[in-house]
Design an enzyme around this catalytic site. Structure first.
Site, PDB file in Angstrom:
ATOM      1  N   ASN A  44       0.845  -1.195   0.000  1.00  0.00           N
ATOM      2  CA  ASN A  44       0.000   0.000   0.000  1.00  0.00           C
ATOM      3  C   ASN A  44       0.883   1.249   0.000  1.00  0.00           C
ATOM      4  O   ASN A  44       1.953   1.281   0.619  1.00  0.00           O
ATOM      5  CB  ASN A  44      -1.014   0.003   1.153  1.00  0.00           C
ATOM      6  CG  ASN A  44      -0.438  -0.202   2.530  1.00  0.00           C
ATOM      7  OD1 ASN A  44       0.621  -0.790   2.679  1.00  0.00           O
ATOM      8  ND2 ASN A  44      -1.139   0.275   3.540  1.00  0.00           N
ATOM      9  N   GLU A  46       0.350   5.239   0.645  1.00  0.00           N
ATOM     10  CA  GLU A  46      -0.618   6.237   1.115  1.00  0.00           C
ATOM     11  C   GLU A  46      -0.213   7.645   0.697  1.00  0.00           C
ATOM     12  O   GLU A  46       0.879   7.870   0.165  1.00  0.00           O
ATOM     13  CB  GLU A  46      -0.747   6.131   2.645  1.00  0.00           C
ATOM     14  CG  GLU A  46      -1.272   4.764   3.053  1.00  0.00           C
ATOM     15  CD  GLU A  46      -1.572   4.632   4.531  1.00  0.00           C
ATOM     16  OE1 GLU A  46      -1.105   5.470   5.337  1.00  0.00           O
ATOM     17  OE2 GLU A  46      -2.280   3.666   4.885  1.00  0.00           O
ATOM     18  N   CYS A  55      -4.151   0.626  -2.404  1.00  0.00           N
ATOM     19  CA  CYS A  55      -3.942  -0.632  -1.680  1.00  0.00           C
ATOM     20  C   CYS A  55      -2.873  -1.500  -2.351  1.00  0.00           C
ATOM     21  O   CYS A  55      -2.610  -1.384  -3.557  1.00  0.00           O
ATOM     22  CB  CYS A  55      -5.225  -1.438  -1.637  1.00  0.00           C
ATOM     23  SG  CYS A  55      -6.533  -0.727  -0.643  1.00  0.00           S
ATOM     24  N   GLU A  57      -3.032  -4.688  -3.102  1.00  0.00           N
ATOM     25  CA  GLU A  57      -3.551  -5.585  -4.144  1.00  0.00           C
ATOM     26  C   GLU A  57      -3.584  -4.868  -5.491  1.00  0.00           C
ATOM     27  O   GLU A  57      -3.170  -5.395  -6.522  1.00  0.00           O
ATOM     28  CB  GLU A  57      -4.977  -6.049  -3.809  1.00  0.00           C
ATOM     29  CG  GLU A  57      -5.104  -6.881  -2.558  1.00  0.00           C
ATOM     30  CD  GLU A  57      -5.352  -6.045  -1.307  1.00  0.00           C
ATOM     31  OE1 GLU A  57      -4.749  -4.965  -1.154  1.00  0.00           O
ATOM     32  OE2 GLU A  57      -6.153  -6.490  -0.474  1.00  0.00           O
ATOM     33  N   CYS A  90     -10.294  -4.959   0.242  1.00  0.00           N
ATOM     34  CA  CYS A  90     -11.389  -3.974   0.332  1.00  0.00           C
ATOM     35  C   CYS A  90     -12.276  -4.082  -0.910  1.00  0.00           C
ATOM     36  O   CYS A  90     -11.929  -4.740  -1.892  1.00  0.00           O
ATOM     37  CB  CYS A  90     -10.813  -2.566   0.477  1.00  0.00           C
ATOM     38  SG  CYS A  90     -10.217  -1.865  -1.072  1.00  0.00           S
ATOM     39  N   CYS A  93     -10.664  -3.103  -4.248  1.00  0.00           N
ATOM     40  CA  CYS A  93      -9.713  -4.114  -4.731  1.00  0.00           C
ATOM     41  C   CYS A  93     -10.440  -5.347  -5.250  1.00  0.00           C
ATOM     42  O   CYS A  93     -10.016  -5.958  -6.230  1.00  0.00           O
ATOM     43  CB  CYS A  93      -8.728  -4.492  -3.628  1.00  0.00           C
ATOM     44  SG  CYS A  93      -7.518  -3.187  -3.328  1.00  0.00           S
TER      45      CYS A  93
HETATM   46  N1  THU Z   1      -5.235  -1.706   2.613  1.00  0.00           N
HETATM   47  C1  THU Z   1      -4.640  -2.480   1.649  1.00  0.00           C
HETATM   48  O1  THU Z   1      -3.580  -2.154   1.116  1.00  0.00           O
HETATM   49  N2  THU Z   1      -5.272  -3.651   1.318  1.00  0.00           N
HETATM   50  C2  THU Z   1      -6.380  -4.139   1.931  1.00  0.00           C
HETATM   51  O2  THU Z   1      -6.824  -5.219   1.581  1.00  0.00           O
HETATM   52  C3  THU Z   1      -7.009  -3.368   3.002  1.00  0.00           C
HETATM   53  C4  THU Z   1      -6.497  -2.017   3.236  1.00  0.00           C
HETATM   54  C5  THU Z   1      -4.542  -0.476   3.022  1.00  0.00           C
HETATM   55  C6  THU Z   1      -5.196   0.812   2.602  1.00  0.00           C
HETATM   56  C7  THU Z   1      -4.633   1.775   3.629  1.00  0.00           C
HETATM   57  O3  THU Z   1      -3.344   2.207   3.185  1.00  0.00           O
HETATM   58  C8  THU Z   1      -4.432   0.913   4.874  1.00  0.00           C
HETATM   59  O4  THU Z   1      -4.468  -0.430   4.431  1.00  0.00           O
HETATM   60  C9  THU Z   1      -5.487   1.121   5.925  1.00  0.00           C
HETATM   61  O5  THU Z   1      -6.762   1.004   5.426  1.00  0.00           O
END
Ligand code: THU
Length: 151
Positions: A44, A46, A55, A57, A90, A93
């Site tokens: 991920n 941000e 994310c 994925e 999520c 994704c």
């Molecule tokens: N996140 C992911 O990278 N993948 C997931 O399956 C769930 C959430 C990340 C998004 C954000 O950077 C952090 O986790 C918190 O939500």
């Protein structure tokens, strides 16, 4: 499949170490194997403007498509999280995984007792895979992703 699962989890863990997650402090890693046998990893990433974050994925999938082109599909994808906290992909994704899936695609993620494998039809039942585009002259075209789920 166990061998693939173990390899993907190991790769996802190593991708997780690269995560840029200073806001949520929740590092996530993903690794996928494509139908042609190649592996892609993502973490991920941000942003201070939170909604721009992406994310793990999706980053792994976008790498696969950018490097291999639009016809490659995901055979299996694994997700790993900070402290191995149970976590399924999520909603956003799931829709993106769906786009590059086949009915055989498997998603490995941490459940309460170890890793669990899911089929996309269970993670995203009734997925949006087709729509009818109307043109100015009133004609219509069916637009669809290659793999349609049964509702
Ligand atoms: N996140 C992911 O990278 N993948 C997931 O399956 C769930 C959430 C990340 C998004 C954000 O950077 C952090 O986790 C918190 O939500």
């Amino acid at each position: 499949m166990k061998e693939t699962q173990d390899k993907l989890i190991k790769l996802a863990r190593s991708a997780q170490e690269k995560a840029y997650a200073p806001y949520s402090k929740f590092s996530v890693g993903a690794a996928l194997v494509a139908q042609d046998g190649s592996f892609y990893m993502g973490c991920n990433v941000e942003n201070i403007s939170y909604g721009l974050s992406c994310c793990a994925e999706r980053n792994a999938i976008f790498k696969m498509v950018s490097e291999k082109g639009p016809h490659q599909k995901i055979k299996a994808i694994a997700v790993s999280t900070k402290a191995d906290i149970p976590c399924t992909p999520c909603g956003a994704c799931r829709q993106v995984i769906q786009e590059f899936s086949t009915p055989e695609t498997v998603v490995f993620c941490k459940g309460k007792d170890g890793y669990v494998s899911y089929a996309m039809k269970d993670l995203l039942p009734g997925a949006f895979t087709e729509f009818e585009a109307l043109d100015h002259d009133g004609s219509s075209t069916i637009i669809g992703s290659k793999y349609k789920t049964t509702p």
